[in-house]
Scaffold this motif. Structure first.
Motif, PDB file in Angstrom:
ATOM      1  N   ALA A  37     -14.379   4.027   6.318  1.00  0.00           N
ATOM      2  CA  ALA A  37     -14.092   3.983   4.884  1.00  0.00           C
ATOM      3  C   ALA A  37     -12.733   4.598   4.623  1.00  0.00           C
ATOM      4  CB  ALA A  37     -15.159   4.741   4.101  1.00  0.00           C
ATOM      5  N   VAL A  38     -12.167   4.239   3.483  1.00  0.00           N
ATOM      6  CA  VAL A  38     -10.998   4.927   2.949  1.00  0.00           C
ATOM      7  C   VAL A  38     -11.477   5.832   1.827  1.00  0.00           C
ATOM      8  CG1 VAL A  38      -8.843   4.671   1.656  1.00  0.00           C
ATOM      9  CG2 VAL A  38      -9.355   3.109   3.532  1.00  0.00           C
ATOM     10  N   ALA A  39     -11.015   7.082   1.832  1.00  0.00           N
ATOM     11  CA  ALA A  39     -11.311   8.025   0.752  1.00  0.00           C
ATOM     12  C   ALA A  39      -9.980   8.631   0.321  1.00  0.00           C
ATOM     13  CB  ALA A  39     -12.278   9.105   1.216  1.00  0.00           C
ATOM     14  N   THR A  40      -9.393   8.065  -0.724  1.00  0.00           N
ATOM     15  CA  THR A  40      -8.049   8.442  -1.140  1.00  0.00           C
ATOM     16  C   THR A  40      -8.027   8.996  -2.558  1.00  0.00           C
ATOM     17  OG1 THR A  40      -5.809   7.605  -1.590  1.00  0.00           O
ATOM     18  CG2 THR A  40      -7.616   6.030  -1.820  1.00  0.00           C
ATOM     19  N   SER A  41      -7.178   9.979  -2.785  1.00  0.00           N
ATOM     20  CA  SER A  41      -7.016  10.537  -4.127  1.00  0.00           C
ATOM     21  C   SER A  41      -6.279   9.583  -5.054  1.00  0.00           C
ATOM     22  CB  SER A  41      -6.258  11.868  -4.054  1.00  0.00           C
ATOM     23  OG  SER A  41      -7.005  12.826  -3.336  1.00  0.00           O
ATOM     24  N   THR A  42      -5.636   8.572  -4.499  1.00  0.00           N
ATOM     25  CA  THR A  42      -4.957   7.561  -5.301  1.00  0.00           C
ATOM     26  C   THR A  42      -5.976   6.799  -6.149  1.00  0.00           C
ATOM     27  OG1 THR A  42      -3.262   7.318  -3.597  1.00  0.00           O
ATOM     28  CG2 THR A  42      -3.467   5.511  -5.165  1.00  0.00           C
ATOM     29  N   ASP A  43      -5.572   6.384  -7.347  1.00  0.00           N
ATOM     30  CA  ASP A  43      -6.459   5.592  -8.198  1.00  0.00           C
ATOM     31  C   ASP A  43      -6.728   4.220  -7.572  1.00  0.00           C
ATOM     32  OD1 ASP A  43      -6.606   7.627 -10.015  1.00  0.00           O
ATOM     33  OD2 ASP A  43      -5.379   6.650 -11.558  1.00  0.00           O
ATOM     34  N   TYR A  44      -7.780   3.556  -8.068  1.00  0.00           N
ATOM     35  CA  TYR A  44      -8.253   2.316  -7.452  1.00  0.00           C
ATOM     36  C   TYR A  44      -7.187   1.219  -7.415  1.00  0.00           C
ATOM     37  CZ  TYR A  44     -11.111  -1.795  -6.502  1.00  0.00           C
ATOM     38  OH  TYR A  44     -11.616  -2.949  -5.950  1.00  0.00           O
ATOM     39  N   ALA A  45      -6.537   0.950  -8.545  1.00  0.00           N
ATOM     40  CA  ALA A  45      -5.608  -0.186  -8.606  1.00  0.00           C
ATOM     41  C   ALA A  45      -4.450  -0.047  -7.617  1.00  0.00           C
ATOM     42  CB  ALA A  45      -5.101  -0.382 -10.028  1.00  0.00           C
ATOM     43  N   PRO A  46      -3.701   1.066  -7.610  1.00  0.00           N
ATOM     44  CA  PRO A  46      -2.614   1.172  -6.638  1.00  0.00           C
ATOM     45  C   PRO A  46      -3.099   1.271  -5.195  1.00  0.00           C
ATOM     46  CG  PRO A  46      -2.821   3.203  -7.904  1.00  0.00           C
ATOM     47  CD  PRO A  46      -3.694   2.189  -8.565  1.00  0.00           C
ATOM     48  N   ALA A  47      -4.276   1.856  -4.988  1.00  0.00           N
ATOM     49  CA  ALA A  47      -4.808   1.921  -3.627  1.00  0.00           C
ATOM     50  C   ALA A  47      -5.107   0.520  -3.105  1.00  0.00           C
ATOM     51  CB  ALA A  47      -6.065   2.783  -3.588  1.00  0.00           C
ATOM     52  N   MET A  48      -5.774  -0.287  -3.924  1.00  0.00           N
ATOM     53  CA  MET A  48      -6.110  -1.643  -3.499  1.00  0.00           C
ATOM     54  C   MET A  48      -4.862  -2.500  -3.328  1.00  0.00           C
ATOM     55  SD  MET A  48      -9.223  -1.754  -2.814  1.00  0.00           S
ATOM     56  CE  MET A  48      -9.234  -3.522  -2.502  1.00  0.00           C
ATOM     57  N   GLU A  49      -3.837  -2.220  -4.124  1.00  0.00           N
ATOM     58  CA  GLU A  49      -2.585  -2.962  -3.978  1.00  0.00           C
ATOM     59  C   GLU A  49      -2.003  -2.752  -2.577  1.00  0.00           C
ATOM     60  OE1 GLU A  49       1.793  -3.303  -6.179  1.00  0.00           O
ATOM     61  OE2 GLU A  49       0.178  -2.151  -7.106  1.00  0.00           O
ATOM     62  N   LYS A  50      -1.994  -1.508  -2.117  1.00  0.00           N
ATOM     63  CA  LYS A  50      -1.470  -1.221  -0.774  1.00  0.00           C
ATOM     64  C   LYS A  50      -2.382  -1.784   0.312  1.00  0.00           C
ATOM     65  CE  LYS A  50       0.906   3.083  -2.003  1.00  0.00           C
ATOM     66  NZ  LYS A  50       0.866   4.557  -1.900  1.00  0.00           N
ATOM     67  N   LEU A  51      -3.678  -1.574   0.160  1.00  0.00           N
ATOM     68  CA  LEU A  51      -4.614  -2.011   1.195  1.00  0.00           C
ATOM     69  C   LEU A  51      -4.674  -3.531   1.296  1.00  0.00           C
ATOM     70  CD1 LEU A  51      -7.423   0.583   0.462  1.00  0.00           C
ATOM     71  CD2 LEU A  51      -6.047   0.467   2.548  1.00  0.00           C
ATOM     72  N   THR A  52      -4.522  -4.211   0.168  1.00  0.00           N
ATOM     73  CA  THR A  52      -4.527  -5.671   0.181  1.00  0.00           C
ATOM     74  C   THR A  52      -3.217  -6.216   0.723  1.00  0.00           C
ATOM     75  OG1 THR A  52      -6.020  -5.691  -1.723  1.00  0.00           O
ATOM     76  CG2 THR A  52      -4.841  -7.733  -1.236  1.00  0.00           C
ATOM     77  N   ARG A  53      -2.109  -5.605   0.302  1.00  0.00           N
ATOM     78  CA  ARG A  53      -0.791  -6.053   0.750  1.00  0.00           C
ATOM     79  C   ARG A  53      -0.668  -5.976   2.275  1.00  0.00           C
ATOM     80  NH1 ARG A  53       4.211  -6.274  -1.935  1.00  0.00           N
ATOM     81  NH2 ARG A  53       3.308  -5.264  -3.764  1.00  0.00           N
ATOM     82  N   THR A  54      -1.322  -4.984   2.871  1.00  0.00           N
ATOM     83  CA  THR A  54      -1.240  -4.784   4.319  1.00  0.00           C
ATOM     84  C   THR A  54      -2.409  -5.420   5.070  1.00  0.00           C
ATOM     85  OG1 THR A  54      -2.350  -2.651   4.024  1.00  0.00           O
ATOM     86  CG2 THR A  54       0.063  -2.636   4.121  1.00  0.00           C
ATOM     87  N   ALA A  55      -3.295  -6.114   4.347  1.00  0.00           N
ATOM     88  CA  ALA A  55      -4.466  -6.779   4.943  1.00  0.00           C
ATOM     89  C   ALA A  55      -5.419  -5.784   5.599  1.00  0.00           C
ATOM     90  CB  ALA A  55      -4.031  -7.844   5.950  1.00  0.00           C
ATOM     91  N   LEU A  56      -5.425  -4.545   5.116  1.00  0.00           N
ATOM     92  CA  LEU A  56      -6.300  -3.530   5.698  1.00  0.00           C
ATOM     93  C   LEU A  56      -7.584  -3.325   4.906  1.00  0.00           C
ATOM     94  CD1 LEU A  56      -3.658  -0.901   6.834  1.00  0.00           C
ATOM     95  CD2 LEU A  56      -5.052  -2.382   8.284  1.00  0.00           C
ATOM     96  N   ALA A  57      -7.625  -3.818   3.673  1.00  0.00           N
ATOM     97  CA  ALA A  57      -8.851  -3.660   2.880  1.00  0.00           C
ATOM     98  C   ALA A  57     -10.034  -4.308   3.587  1.00  0.00           C
ATOM     99  CB  ALA A  57      -8.660  -4.265   1.490  1.00  0.00           C
ATOM    100  N   LYS A  58      -9.795  -5.458   4.198  1.00  0.00           N
ATOM    101  CA  LYS A  58     -10.889  -6.186   4.847  1.00  0.00           C
ATOM    102  C   LYS A  58     -11.339  -5.529   6.146  1.00  0.00           C
ATOM    103  CE  LYS A  58      -7.612  -9.393   7.049  1.00  0.00           C
ATOM    104  NZ  LYS A  58      -7.152 -10.803   7.082  1.00  0.00           N
ATOM    105  N   ARG A  59     -10.592  -4.535   6.615  1.00  0.00           N
ATOM    106  CA  ARG A  59     -10.987  -3.840   7.838  1.00  0.00           C
ATOM    107  C   ARG A  59     -11.782  -2.571   7.545  1.00  0.00           C
ATOM    108  NH1 ARG A  59      -6.997  -4.152  12.836  1.00  0.00           N
ATOM    109  NH2 ARG A  59      -9.068  -3.828  13.755  1.00  0.00           N
ATOM    110  N   MET A  60     -12.048  -2.329   6.260  1.00  0.00           N
ATOM    111  CA  MET A  60     -12.823  -1.164   5.848  1.00  0.00           C
ATOM    112  C   MET A  60     -14.183  -1.599   5.318  1.00  0.00           C
ATOM    113  SD  MET A  60     -11.042   1.507   6.493  1.00  0.00           S
ATOM    114  CE  MET A  60      -9.394   1.638   7.223  1.00  0.00           C
ATOM    115  N   HIS A  61     -15.180  -0.763   5.531  1.00  0.00           N
ATOM    116  CA  HIS A  61     -16.525  -1.061   5.043  1.00  0.00           C
ATOM    117  C   HIS A  61     -16.787  -0.439   3.675  1.00  0.00           C
ATOM    118  CE1 HIS A  61     -16.762  -1.372   9.496  1.00  0.00           C
ATOM    119  NE2 HIS A  61     -17.397  -2.476   9.183  1.00  0.00           N
TER     120      HIS A  61
END
Length: 224
Positions: free
Chosen positions: A110-134
């Protein structure tokens, strides 16, 4: 702390997965200057790994109650976004290899980040890493930010993992304190700031890189 069998891995994001803290630090400095405030490295370190709400309190404690936090933060976000759009979001060396290692052992993460949801998902999606997290838990989804353990408990719950068997990878002192408070297995991966001796004692490992973390896990002969 004795390392037990690891059943899940929880990642911080900025400064741990992404080499983004340098960009964030420079963006705070530039945004502050545009509004007439000198936001130095020593100020940035106080909000590293903290939620927006916590950062608001910290900066107003430093600069006064009239500090225009939201305006400066919006400008800081735009400066950082412009940089990432132009240059991409830099992935930390060793991250992809570590994720491959976890895949091979079917270890949930999992990712557990202090960043808010929208900017966090922007980075994780841009790098194609969101799909590698459960699971992905962000700072605006919990009542208390790091160093409180709430975000790590939420991540463990989503992974259906026992907290004492969760390995937490962090680059901030607030994150290591939170993982320790949660009764998890804290590992610090160095980024911008050397940890205090107290925080070093809380971590089972202080690693120079994610490659070192993977090598350490291999030495534990983790099967998943």
């Amino acid at each position: 702390m004795k390392v037990k069998q690891i059943s899940a891995v929880i990642f911080d994001m900025d400064g741990l997965m992404f080499d983004s803290e340098r960009v964030g630090r420079a963006a705070w400095r530039q945004a502050g200057e545009e509004f007439g405030y000198n936001i130095g490295d020593e100020h940035y370190q106080q909000v590293s790994g903290r939620t927006v709400a916590d950062a608001t309190e910290v900066f107003r404690g430093i600069f006064g109650e009239d500090f225009p936090f939201q305006e400066i933060r919006r400008r800081r976000v735009q400066i950082a976004r412009d940089y990432f759009e132009q240059h991409g979001v830099p992935i930390k060396p060793g991250l992809l290899e570590l994720l491959d290692y976890l895949d091979a052992r079917a270890l949930p993460r999992a990712v557990a980040t202090s960043t808010d949801y929208a900017p966090a998902m922007e980075k994780l999606t841009r790098t194609a890493l969101a799909k590698r997290m459960h699971a992905i838990v962000t700072g605006d989804q919990v009542a208390r930010g790091k160093p409180a353990p709430d975000i790590f408990f939420a991540a463990a719950k989503q992974l259906n993992a026992d907290p004492p068997r969760c390995l937490v990878l962090e680059d901030s002192e607030a994150g290591i304190r939170a993982a320790h408070s949660a009764g998890m297995i804290p590992v610090m991966v160095l980024d911008l700031k050397q940890p205090s001796e107290e925080v070093r004692r809380l971590a089972v490992l202080v690693a120079a890189s994610l490659d070192e973390v993977r090598e350490w896990m291999e030495g534990l002969q983790i099967e998943g």
